[in-house]
Design a protein around this motif. Sequence first.
Motif, PDB file in Angstrom:
ATOM      1  N   GLN A 139      52.329  28.755  45.884  1.00  0.00           N
ATOM      2  CA  GLN A 139      50.888  28.790  46.169  1.00  0.00           C
ATOM      3  C   GLN A 139      50.088  29.240  44.956  1.00  0.00           C
ATOM      4  O   GLN A 139      49.043  28.676  44.644  1.00  0.00           O
ATOM      5  CB  GLN A 139      50.605  29.717  47.368  1.00  0.00           C
ATOM      6  N   LEU A 140      50.565  30.277  44.244  1.00  0.00           N
ATOM      7  CA  LEU A 140      49.886  30.746  43.032  1.00  0.00           C
ATOM      8  C   LEU A 140      49.759  29.622  42.006  1.00  0.00           C
ATOM      9  O   LEU A 140      48.679  29.398  41.445  1.00  0.00           O
ATOM     10  CB  LEU A 140      50.657  31.909  42.397  1.00  0.00           C
ATOM     11  N   ILE A 141      50.862  28.938  41.761  1.00  0.00           N
ATOM     12  CA  ILE A 141      50.876  27.861  40.774  1.00  0.00           C
ATOM     13  C   ILE A 141      49.927  26.744  41.198  1.00  0.00           C
ATOM     14  O   ILE A 141      49.112  26.270  40.397  1.00  0.00           O
ATOM     15  CB  ILE A 141      52.314  27.339  40.564  1.00  0.00           C
ATOM     16  N   HIS A 142      50.006  26.352  42.458  1.00  0.00           N
ATOM     17  CA  HIS A 142      49.140  25.286  42.979  1.00  0.00           C
ATOM     18  C   HIS A 142      47.668  25.677  42.897  1.00  0.00           C
ATOM     19  O   HIS A 142      46.826  24.920  42.401  1.00  0.00           O
ATOM     20  CB  HIS A 142      49.531  24.956  44.419  1.00  0.00           C
ATOM     21  N   ASP A 143      47.346  26.875  43.403  1.00  0.00           N
ATOM     22  CA  ASP A 143      45.942  27.309  43.451  1.00  0.00           C
ATOM     23  C   ASP A 143      45.351  27.504  42.054  1.00  0.00           C
ATOM     24  O   ASP A 143      44.136  27.368  41.878  1.00  0.00           O
ATOM     25  CB  ASP A 143      45.808  28.603  44.250  1.00  0.00           C
ATOM     26  N   ALA A 144      46.186  27.819  41.073  1.00  0.00           N
ATOM     27  CA  ALA A 144      45.711  27.968  39.694  1.00  0.00           C
ATOM     28  C   ALA A 144      45.564  26.617  39.001  1.00  0.00           C
ATOM     29  O   ALA A 144      45.072  26.551  37.869  1.00  0.00           O
ATOM     30  CB  ALA A 144      46.658  28.871  38.906  1.00  0.00           C
ATOM     31  N   GLY A 145      46.004  25.551  39.664  1.00  0.00           N
ATOM     32  CA  GLY A 145      45.881  24.215  39.091  1.00  0.00           C
ATOM     33  C   GLY A 145      46.869  23.958  37.969  1.00  0.00           C
ATOM     34  O   GLY A 145      46.601  23.167  37.067  1.00  0.00           O
ATOM     35  N   LEU A 146      48.017  24.612  38.040  1.00  0.00           N
ATOM     36  CA  LEU A 146      49.031  24.485  36.998  1.00  0.00           C
ATOM     37  C   LEU A 146      50.201  23.643  37.467  1.00  0.00           C
ATOM     38  O   LEU A 146      50.440  23.508  38.668  1.00  0.00           O
ATOM     39  CB  LEU A 146      49.569  25.871  36.616  1.00  0.00           C
ATOM     40  N   PHE A 203      48.786  36.515  36.947  1.00  0.00           N
ATOM     41  CA  PHE A 203      48.068  35.722  37.928  1.00  0.00           C
ATOM     42  C   PHE A 203      47.102  36.652  38.643  1.00  0.00           C
ATOM     43  O   PHE A 203      47.468  37.775  38.991  1.00  0.00           O
ATOM     44  CB  PHE A 203      49.026  35.111  38.968  1.00  0.00           C
ATOM     45  N   VAL A 204      45.869  36.194  38.835  1.00  0.00           N
ATOM     46  CA  VAL A 204      44.866  36.959  39.570  1.00  0.00           C
ATOM     47  C   VAL A 204      44.340  36.079  40.693  1.00  0.00           C
ATOM     48  O   VAL A 204      44.039  34.902  40.477  1.00  0.00           O
ATOM     49  CB  VAL A 204      43.707  37.410  38.654  1.00  0.00           C
ATOM     50  N   VAL A 205      44.234  36.673  41.880  1.00  0.00           N
ATOM     51  CA  VAL A 205      43.753  35.966  43.063  1.00  0.00           C
ATOM     52  C   VAL A 205      42.524  36.694  43.593  1.00  0.00           C
ATOM     53  O   VAL A 205      42.569  37.906  43.824  1.00  0.00           O
ATOM     54  CB  VAL A 205      44.839  35.920  44.161  1.00  0.00           C
ATOM     55  N   THR A 206      41.416  35.953  43.757  1.00  0.00           N
ATOM     56  CA  THR A 206      40.209  36.479  44.389  1.00  0.00           C
ATOM     57  C   THR A 206      39.716  35.440  45.378  1.00  0.00           C
ATOM     58  O   THR A 206      40.257  34.322  45.444  1.00  0.00           O
ATOM     59  CB  THR A 206      39.085  36.776  43.365  1.00  0.00           C
ATOM     60  N   ASP A 207      38.654  35.788  46.105  1.00  0.00           N
ATOM     61  CA  ASP A 207      38.044  34.814  47.020  1.00  0.00           C
ATOM     62  C   ASP A 207      37.447  33.640  46.270  1.00  0.00           C
ATOM     63  O   ASP A 207      37.174  32.593  46.851  1.00  0.00           O
ATOM     64  CB  ASP A 207      36.963  35.483  47.865  1.00  0.00           C
ATOM     65  N   LEU A 208      37.239  33.813  44.958  1.00  0.00           N
ATOM     66  CA  LEU A 208      36.639  32.753  44.143  1.00  0.00           C
ATOM     67  C   LEU A 208      37.666  31.861  43.451  1.00  0.00           C
ATOM     68  O   LEU A 208      37.296  30.923  42.751  1.00  0.00           O
ATOM     69  CB  LEU A 208      35.703  33.364  43.103  1.00  0.00           C
ATOM     70  N   GLY A 209      38.957  32.168  43.627  1.00  0.00           N
ATOM     71  CA  GLY A 209      39.983  31.324  43.034  1.00  0.00           C
ATOM     72  C   GLY A 209      41.176  32.099  42.528  1.00  0.00           C
ATOM     73  O   GLY A 209      41.253  33.326  42.653  1.00  0.00           O
ATOM     74  N   THR A 210      42.093  31.357  41.952  1.00  0.00           N
ATOM     75  CA  THR A 210      43.316  31.907  41.374  1.00  0.00           C
ATOM     76  C   THR A 210      43.403  31.422  39.944  1.00  0.00           C
ATOM     77  O   THR A 210      43.183  30.244  39.671  1.00  0.00           O
ATOM     78  CB  THR A 210      44.558  31.424  42.162  1.00  0.00           C
ATOM     79  N   ARG A 211      43.743  32.328  39.032  1.00  0.00           N
ATOM     80  CA  ARG A 211      43.874  31.968  37.623  1.00  0.00           C
ATOM     81  C   ARG A 211      45.085  32.651  37.017  1.00  0.00           C
ATOM     82  O   ARG A 211      45.411  33.780  37.358  1.00  0.00           O
ATOM     83  CB  ARG A 211      42.649  32.397  36.806  1.00  0.00           C
ATOM     84  N   LEU A 212      45.705  31.945  36.079  1.00  0.00           N
ATOM     85  CA  LEU A 212      46.638  32.572  35.154  1.00  0.00           C
ATOM     86  C   LEU A 212      45.743  33.038  34.014  1.00  0.00           C
ATOM     87  O   LEU A 212      45.180  32.218  33.286  1.00  0.00           O
ATOM     88  CB  LEU A 212      47.688  31.568  34.665  1.00  0.00           C
ATOM     89  N   SER A 213      45.557  34.322  33.905  1.00  0.00           N
ATOM     90  CA  SER A 213      44.546  34.879  32.998  1.00  0.00           C
ATOM     91  C   SER A 213      45.085  35.064  31.588  1.00  0.00           C
ATOM     92  O   SER A 213      45.271  36.174  31.097  1.00  0.00           O
ATOM     93  CB  SER A 213      44.018  36.189  33.570  1.00  0.00           C
ATOM     94  N   ARG A 214      45.309  33.940  30.928  1.00  0.00           N
ATOM     95  CA  ARG A 214      45.730  33.905  29.539  1.00  0.00           C
ATOM     96  C   ARG A 214      44.794  32.970  28.804  1.00  0.00           C
ATOM     97  O   ARG A 214      44.865  31.782  29.051  1.00  0.00           O
ATOM     98  CB  ARG A 214      47.175  33.439  29.408  1.00  0.00           C
ATOM     99  N   PRO A 215      43.878  33.450  28.006  1.00  0.00           N
ATOM    100  CA  PRO A 215      43.657  34.839  27.644  1.00  0.00           C
ATOM    101  C   PRO A 215      43.011  35.621  28.791  1.00  0.00           C
ATOM    102  O   PRO A 215      42.523  35.034  29.764  1.00  0.00           O
ATOM    103  CB  PRO A 215      42.714  34.760  26.437  1.00  0.00           C
ATOM    104  N   SER A 216      42.985  36.933  28.646  1.00  0.00           N
ATOM    105  CA  SER A 216      42.567  37.813  29.733  1.00  0.00           C
ATOM    106  C   SER A 216      41.163  37.527  30.246  1.00  0.00           C
ATOM    107  O   SER A 216      40.894  37.659  31.440  1.00  0.00           O
ATOM    108  CB  SER A 216      42.684  39.276  29.305  1.00  0.00           C
TER     109      SER A 216
END
Length: 144
Positions: free
Chosen positions: A49-56, A99-112
């Motif tokens: 789910q993390l990977i999918h939601d981050a669009g990766l 990986f960061v998950v919020t109500d606004l989306g999921t991102r792999l935060s690289r860069p931060s």
Amino acid sequence: MTTSFDVKIFHNPACGTSRNTLALIRNTGIEPTVIEYLVTPPTRDELIQLIHDAGLTVREAIRKNVDPYRDLGLEREEWTDEQLINFMLEHPILINRPFVVTDLGTRLSRPSEIVLDILPLPQKGAFTKEDGEQVIDENGQRIN
């Protein structure tokens, strides 16, 4: 009335990018749920789910500069996504972070500073990354 925001970070405290991302979240006044993913790895379903939601793609979510990547020969294209997920679950160090998950989306935060795109509150003040790069000015505005 208190408003709460659900923010979750899959964190590695040994990683500067992960520490910077966590600090940027906290610079909004939000205290996120911190999951040290090397201690408490995501489940198979959570990881997918993390990977999918981050669009990766699964390959984009794998860390390549760690020993298991080289030792297992994961650079070969023959591995299926299912096999790569299995390796990531068996060796959580292979999961890229944070990986960061919020109500606004999921991102792999690289860069931060990618995390800024999904934070529900503005920055409260200046922020400088551990390497000295200032990314938020004294007014809480992103520096481009």
